[in-house]
Design an enzyme around this catalytic site. Structure first.
Site, PDB file in Angstrom:
ATOM      1  N   ASP A  81      -5.800  -0.960   8.936  1.00 51.19           N
ATOM      2  CA  ASP A  81      -4.892  -2.048   9.223  1.00 51.19           C
ATOM      3  C   ASP A  81      -4.155  -1.871  10.557  1.00 51.19           C
ATOM      4  O   ASP A  81      -4.348  -2.919  11.299  1.00 51.19           O
ATOM      5  CB  ASP A  81      -3.649  -1.932   8.131  1.00 51.19           C
ATOM      6  CG  ASP A  81      -4.028  -2.365   6.833  1.00 51.19           C
ATOM      7  OD1 ASP A  81      -5.338  -2.469   6.456  1.00 51.19           O
ATOM      8  OD2 ASP A  81      -3.164  -2.733   5.776  1.00 51.19           O
ATOM      9  N   GLY A 137      -1.564  -7.507   0.675  1.00 54.87           N
ATOM     10  CA  GLY A 137      -2.810  -7.183   1.353  1.00 54.87           C
ATOM     11  C   GLY A 137      -2.901  -7.846   2.634  1.00 54.87           C
ATOM     12  O   GLY A 137      -4.462  -7.577   3.088  1.00 54.87           O
ATOM     13  N   GLY A 167      -1.485  -7.083   5.631  1.00 54.41           N
ATOM     14  CA  GLY A 167      -1.130  -6.108   6.754  1.00 54.41           C
ATOM     15  C   GLY A 167       0.237  -6.380   7.219  1.00 54.41           C
ATOM     16  O   GLY A 167       0.647  -6.108   8.390  1.00 54.41           O
ATOM     17  N   SER A 178       3.038  -4.876   6.765  1.00 56.66           N
ATOM     18  CA  SER A 178       4.065  -3.738   7.290  1.00 56.66           C
ATOM     19  C   SER A 178       3.372  -3.204   8.467  1.00 56.66           C
ATOM     20  O   SER A 178       4.167  -3.108   9.515  1.00 56.66           O
ATOM     21  CB  SER A 178       3.710  -2.429   6.145  1.00 56.66           C
ATOM     22  OG  SER A 178       2.691  -2.139   6.066  1.00 56.66           O
ATOM     23  N   ALA A 179       2.177  -3.019   8.733  1.00 56.88           N
ATOM     24  CA  ALA A 179       1.515  -2.702  10.143  1.00 56.88           C
ATOM     25  C   ALA A 179       1.875  -3.542  11.261  1.00 56.88           C
ATOM     26  O   ALA A 179       2.080  -3.179  12.373  1.00 56.88           O
ATOM     27  CB  ALA A 179       0.152  -2.526  10.168  1.00 56.88           C
ATOM     28  N   PRO A 187       3.114 -12.601   4.143  1.00 52.12           N
ATOM     29  CA  PRO A 187       3.940 -12.418   3.081  1.00 52.12           C
ATOM     30  C   PRO A 187       3.886 -10.790   2.801  1.00 52.12           C
ATOM     31  O   PRO A 187       2.427 -10.256   3.227  1.00 52.12           O
ATOM     32  CB  PRO A 187       3.115 -12.949   1.988  1.00 52.12           C
ATOM     33  CG  PRO A 187       1.759 -13.604   2.441  1.00 52.12           C
ATOM     34  CD  PRO A 187       2.050 -13.696   4.178  1.00 52.12           C
TER      35      PRO A 187
HETATM   36  C1  MEV Z   1      -5.260  -1.539   2.686  1.00 52.28           C
HETATM   37  O1  MEV Z   1      -5.190  -2.654   3.474  1.00 52.28           O
HETATM   38  C2  MEV Z   1      -6.588  -1.096   2.590  1.00 52.28           C
HETATM   39  C3  MEV Z   1      -6.768   0.230   1.886  1.00 52.28           C
HETATM   40  O2  MEV Z   1      -8.154   0.686   1.950  1.00 52.28           O
HETATM   41  C4  MEV Z   1      -5.732   1.313   2.167  1.00 52.28           C
HETATM   42  C5  MEV Z   1      -6.102   1.912   3.674  1.00 52.28           C
HETATM   43  O3  MEV Z   1      -7.177   1.712   4.059  1.00 52.28           O
HETATM   44  O4  MEV Z   1      -5.210   2.760   4.204  1.00 52.28           O
HETATM   45  C6  MEV Z   1      -6.542   0.046   0.164  1.00 52.28           C
END
Ligand code: MEV
Length: 320
Positions: free
Chosen positions: A155, A108, A110, A112-113, A104
């Site tokens: 990520d 949170g 990942g 996009s990566a 999704p």
């Molecule tokens: C994002 O998955 C994690 C954050 O710490 C951003 C990052 O580390 O680039 C919020």
């Protein structure tokens, strides 16, 4: 000259951050693990004639267009252009690149990566070029920086290497080998969380009060250091307590939400060892550490508390 492209597929997993999100942007250590049950996949099909353009199809975001029609800042265009640059391929290959993902977005995990790395792997394979995990992480990091502003690199690194790791910005990752499997429930609040906005909000609060935030980041970093030892021993109760403490510190950073707090409470009350948000927060997902005995009960409690989804992920040491 661009070599004659071959049909090829590339894929990449999702990830969760076990400890240290946000603090990792400021140099504190963090721990992340891949979630292989969630994947982004890219498939390249060469065109019959080499004069055609590169066409991109991503049904999940209703996109069907040619590369030349996409703004260079579009994440898929940026992923393709960065990959070609990294492979020193002057022109995009002629054909169709289809992108799909079960991760999704804005949750949170990942997404996009993973999409960038799946796409980079498909393109490299189609051109019979090797793409090391290091190069894949580098490509994804460039795209992440474009999309999210400041990005620590955690990520792209965990997804490119597809192994549990201890990460400090600017240093080589340390690969972890947990002694026991980890059972994690990943529950989605259904509320989108923007990494760019969350990272910018923490930055604004940090700028207003650097020393207070430095103290919080150091405390979070100490949790990652402690967790590294407990992970090696498979000490679930201790890891759970550290997750609980990490969630408290994330609340202080202002990136939790009522829904994330409610889900963490529901998980702990129904028997999870610990629970916390994962990733940038301000929406998105939380994780709960469970075992075989408690998994079903915690999953049901999370759904009853309003989670849109709650999946049980048994992460065996070999797959971490
Ligand atoms: C994002 O998955 C994690 C954050 O710490 C951003 C990052 O580390 O680039 C919020």
């Amino acid at each position: 000259m661009t070599p004659r492209p071959q049909p090829a597929t590339g894929s990449a997993s999702g990830k969760v951050i076990l400890f240290g999100e946000h603090a990792v942007v400021y140099g504190a250590p963090a721990i992340a693990v891949p979630i292989n049950g969630l994947r982004a996949t890219a498939t390249f099909t060469p065109a019959a004639d080499s004069l055609s353009e590169l066409e991109i199809v991503a049904d999940g975001i209703a996109l069907n267009t040619r590369l030349s029609k996409l703004a260079t800042g579009h994440p898929l265009a940026a992923a393709i252009l960065e990959t070609l640059r990294s492979l020193t391929i002057p022109n995009p290959p002629a054909g169709k690149l289809q992108v799909q993902s079960t991760i999704p977005a804005a949750a949170g995990l990942g997404s996009s990566a993973a999409v960038t790395i799946a796409l980079a792997r498909a393109l490299a394979a189609s051109l019979s070029r090797e793409l090391t995990p290091h190069a894949a992480a580098h490509i994804a990091q460039s795209v992440e920086t474009l999309q999210h502003g400041t990005a620590s690199g955690i990520d792209p690194t965990v997804i490119a290497h597809n192994t549990a790791l201890y990460f400090k910005k600017g240093s080589d990752p340390i690969f972890l080998q947990p002694s026991k499997s980890l059972m994690l429930i990943v529950a989605d609040t259904g509320e989108p969380g923007s990494t760019r906005n969350a990272v910018a909000a923490v930055r604004a609060r940090y700028d207003a009060n650097p020393s207070h935030h430095q103290t919080i980041f150091a405390q979070i970093g100490a949790l990652s250091d402690a967790a590294r030892g407990w992970l090696a021993n498979g000490a679930q109760a201790e890891l759970g307590e550290l997750m609980h403490e990490n969630q408290r510190l994330l609340q202080l950073l202002g990136v939790s939400t009522t829904m994330l707090d409610n889900l963490c409470a529901a998980a702990r009350q129904s028997g999870a060892f610990g629970a916390k948000l994962t990733g940038a927060g301000t929406g998105g997902c939380m994780i709960a550490l469970v075992d075989r005995q408690t998994a079903g009960r915690v999953q049901a409690a999370l759904l009853a508390a309003g989670a849109k989804t709650a999946s049980i992920n048994d992460l065996a040491p070999a797959t971490l």
